[in-house]
Design an enzyme around this catalytic site. Sequence first.
Site, mmCIF file in Angstrom:
data_model
loop_
_atom_site.group_PDB
_atom_site.id
_atom_site.type_symbol
_atom_site.label_atom_id
_atom_site.label_comp_id
_atom_site.label_asym_id
_atom_site.label_seq_id
_atom_site.Cartn_x
_atom_site.Cartn_y
_atom_site.Cartn_z
ATOM 1 N N ARG A 176 -11.228 -3.860 2.012
ATOM 2 C CA ARG A 176 -12.479 -3.329 2.562
ATOM 3 C C ARG A 176 -13.449 -3.095 1.408
ATOM 4 N NH1 ARG A 176 -11.147 -5.127 6.642
ATOM 5 N NH2 ARG A 176 -10.885 -4.143 8.677
ATOM 6 N N ASP A 231 -13.734 -10.650 -1.107
ATOM 7 C CA ASP A 231 -13.902 -11.175 0.251
ATOM 8 C C ASP A 231 -14.644 -10.153 1.103
ATOM 9 O OD1 ASP A 231 -13.370 -13.112 2.366
ATOM 10 O OD2 ASP A 231 -12.032 -11.597 3.202
ATOM 11 N N GLU A 265 -21.566 -5.122 3.353
ATOM 12 C CA GLU A 265 -21.477 -6.462 3.954
ATOM 13 C C GLU A 265 -22.035 -6.536 5.365
ATOM 14 O OE1 GLU A 265 -17.125 -6.934 3.851
ATOM 15 O OE2 GLU A 265 -17.168 -6.958 6.035
ATOM 16 N N HIS A 314 -15.877 -12.271 4.025
ATOM 17 C CA HIS A 314 -14.858 -11.647 4.889
ATOM 18 C C HIS A 314 -14.150 -12.716 5.732
ATOM 19 C CE1 HIS A 314 -13.735 -7.484 6.611
ATOM 20 N NE2 HIS A 314 -12.753 -8.325 6.848
HETATM 21 P P1 NAD Z 1 -0.778 -1.976 6.437
HETATM 22 O O1 NAD Z 1 -1.094 -0.775 7.252
HETATM 23 O O2 NAD Z 1 0.419 -2.788 6.769
HETATM 24 O O3 NAD Z 1 -0.698 -1.575 4.886
HETATM 25 C C1 NAD Z 1 -1.584 -0.697 4.257
HETATM 26 C C2 NAD Z 1 -0.818 0.005 3.150
HETATM 27 O O4 NAD Z 1 -1.733 0.847 2.450
HETATM 28 C C3 NAD Z 1 0.311 0.896 3.689
HETATM 29 O O5 NAD Z 1 1.522 0.629 3.020
HETATM 30 C C4 NAD Z 1 -0.183 2.295 3.405
HETATM 31 O O6 NAD Z 1 0.873 3.213 3.135
HETATM 32 C C5 NAD Z 1 -1.050 2.056 2.183
HETATM 33 N N1 NAD Z 1 -1.958 3.167 1.912
HETATM 34 C C6 NAD Z 1 -2.534 4.030 2.787
HETATM 35 N N2 NAD Z 1 -3.268 4.944 2.118
HETATM 36 C C7 NAD Z 1 -3.158 4.635 0.811
HETATM 37 C C8 NAD Z 1 -3.669 5.207 -0.375
HETATM 38 N N3 NAD Z 1 -4.438 6.300 -0.334
HETATM 39 N N4 NAD Z 1 -3.352 4.635 -1.556
HETATM 40 C C9 NAD Z 1 -2.536 3.549 -1.609
HETATM 41 N N5 NAD Z 1 -2.020 2.961 -0.516
HETATM 42 C C10 NAD Z 1 -2.322 3.499 0.683
HETATM 43 O O7 NAD Z 1 -2.101 -2.876 6.494
HETATM 44 P P2 NAD Z 1 -2.221 -4.418 6.139
HETATM 45 O O8 NAD Z 1 -2.046 -5.213 7.385
HETATM 46 O O9 NAD Z 1 -1.409 -4.746 4.960
HETATM 47 O O10 NAD Z 1 -3.789 -4.488 5.779
HETATM 48 C C11 NAD Z 1 -4.288 -3.885 4.603
HETATM 49 C C12 NAD Z 1 -5.794 -3.860 4.672
HETATM 50 O O11 NAD Z 1 -6.283 -5.206 4.614
HETATM 51 C C13 NAD Z 1 -6.373 -3.323 5.989
HETATM 52 O O12 NAD Z 1 -6.516 -1.917 5.933
HETATM 53 C C14 NAD Z 1 -7.706 -4.004 6.081
HETATM 54 O O13 NAD Z 1 -8.670 -3.151 5.505
HETATM 55 C C15 NAD Z 1 -7.557 -5.243 5.197
HETATM 56 N N6 NAD Z 1 -7.703 -6.509 5.930
HETATM 57 C C16 NAD Z 1 -8.633 -7.390 5.509
HETATM 58 C C17 NAD Z 1 -8.789 -8.605 6.160
HETATM 59 C C18 NAD Z 1 -9.793 -9.640 5.722
HETATM 60 O O14 NAD Z 1 -10.085 -10.589 6.465
HETATM 61 N N7 NAD Z 1 -10.353 -9.545 4.536
HETATM 62 C C19 NAD Z 1 -7.978 -8.891 7.269
HETATM 63 C C20 NAD Z 1 -7.006 -7.952 7.658
HETATM 64 C C21 NAD Z 1 -6.869 -6.754 6.992
#
Ligand code: NAD
Length: 344
Positions: A234, A258, A263, A295
């Site tokens: 994000r 990305d 954005e 994105h």
């Molecule tokens: P997920 O929930 O499986 O994993 C997120 C991880 O972050 C978890 O292990 C959680 O414990 C950890 N976390 C939470 N708070 C934290 C902190 N303060 N410090 C460190 N780690 C922390 O989610 P995911 O499916 O792996 O997705 C991760 C992120 O990717 C999403 O939150 C989303 O913002 C982003 N995303 C981006 C796209 C894109 O197209 N660019 C697509 C999907 C997801």
Amino acid sequence: MKIAFFDTKPYDKPSFDRYAKEQGITIKYFETKLNEDTASLAEGYDAVCVFVNDNVNSVVIDKLVDYGVNLVALRCAGFNNVDIKYAYGKIHVLRVPAYSPYAVAEHTMAMLLTSIRRIHKAYIRTRDFNFSLSGMTGCDLYGKTVGVIGTGRIGRVFINICRGFGMKVLAYDKYPYEGLEDGENIKYVELNELFEKADIISLHCPLTEDTYHIIDEQSLEKCKKGVIILNTSRGALVDAEALLKAIKARKVGGACLDVYEEEADFFFEDYSGHILDDDILARLISMPNVIVTSHQAFLTEEALMNIAETTINNIVEYSRNKECPNELCYRGGSAVDCRSGKCF
Ligand code: NAD
């Protein structure tokens, strides 16, 4: 069941039409994003379906409730654009917690390889029959240390990919994943150690109060000279102004973005005939060692099908049972995933 679908792009329709038809759901596609001015379009619908840059703030939530809308169905995993605290008890918020972690993790590696092997430069040069190699020297990934912040679904797939390249992994997560460490090449460390030792830092945590600007002037100061920052999570995880400053100071050796904090004003739209008003984004894009994609990390055939299937199933499940495991609740001061009970 009638759904008002906001921020529609042509690539959304085939997959959503397929799964909606199977479930007897009617979708009205709106190109506009959902916000305070457009919420009235949802009048008469049972649910709204929204994406990452729709704005579901308290005003929008009140309007949706007044119009009789019961459900906000996010067709993404992240939910920082929804005021979950305000929504709780007023409107139900469903999301797609996972659709293809591979899509995002593979895009992250694609950006990293493009950057360090100068593929973006080579593509332009050879199209102009310029076969010179000056300025094209890259570096091996083998033996480099990657710092991965957030070891959830995407972070862990990215770690696997990095291990395939023979990289060492320093991980940080607020809730470490049991069994991830291998006693040799993958270990959890505190954030400061990660900043100090990583050659490459990749962000895979959600955007929360804790993680807002996790990459800022102070954290960049702790990093190695020449560090490469990867953000496919994000935009607001990175203070873009601080990043730009560190790139100009030659502290940051490369950035692959990305996502971008502001954005919502630009991404997913064609501004090629316009003068970009955002000086920080324009300056970042002008840098030879910065790669920006709009994105698009999620955008694979497989992910689009999974997103549509889970979003429609969420809505059907909720309408039948008045509950759905992919609902987000709010308890004890934070958003909670109803399926796992995990706090954010
Ligand atoms: P997920 O929930 O499986 O994993 C997120 C991880 O972050 C978890 O292990 C959680 O414990 C950890 N976390 C939470 N708070 C934290 C902190 N303060 N410090 C460190 N780690 C922390 O989610 P995911 O499916 O792996 O997705 C991760 C992120 O990717 C999403 O939150 C989303 O913002 C982003 N995303 C981006 C796209 C894109 O197209 N660019 C697509 C999907 C997801």
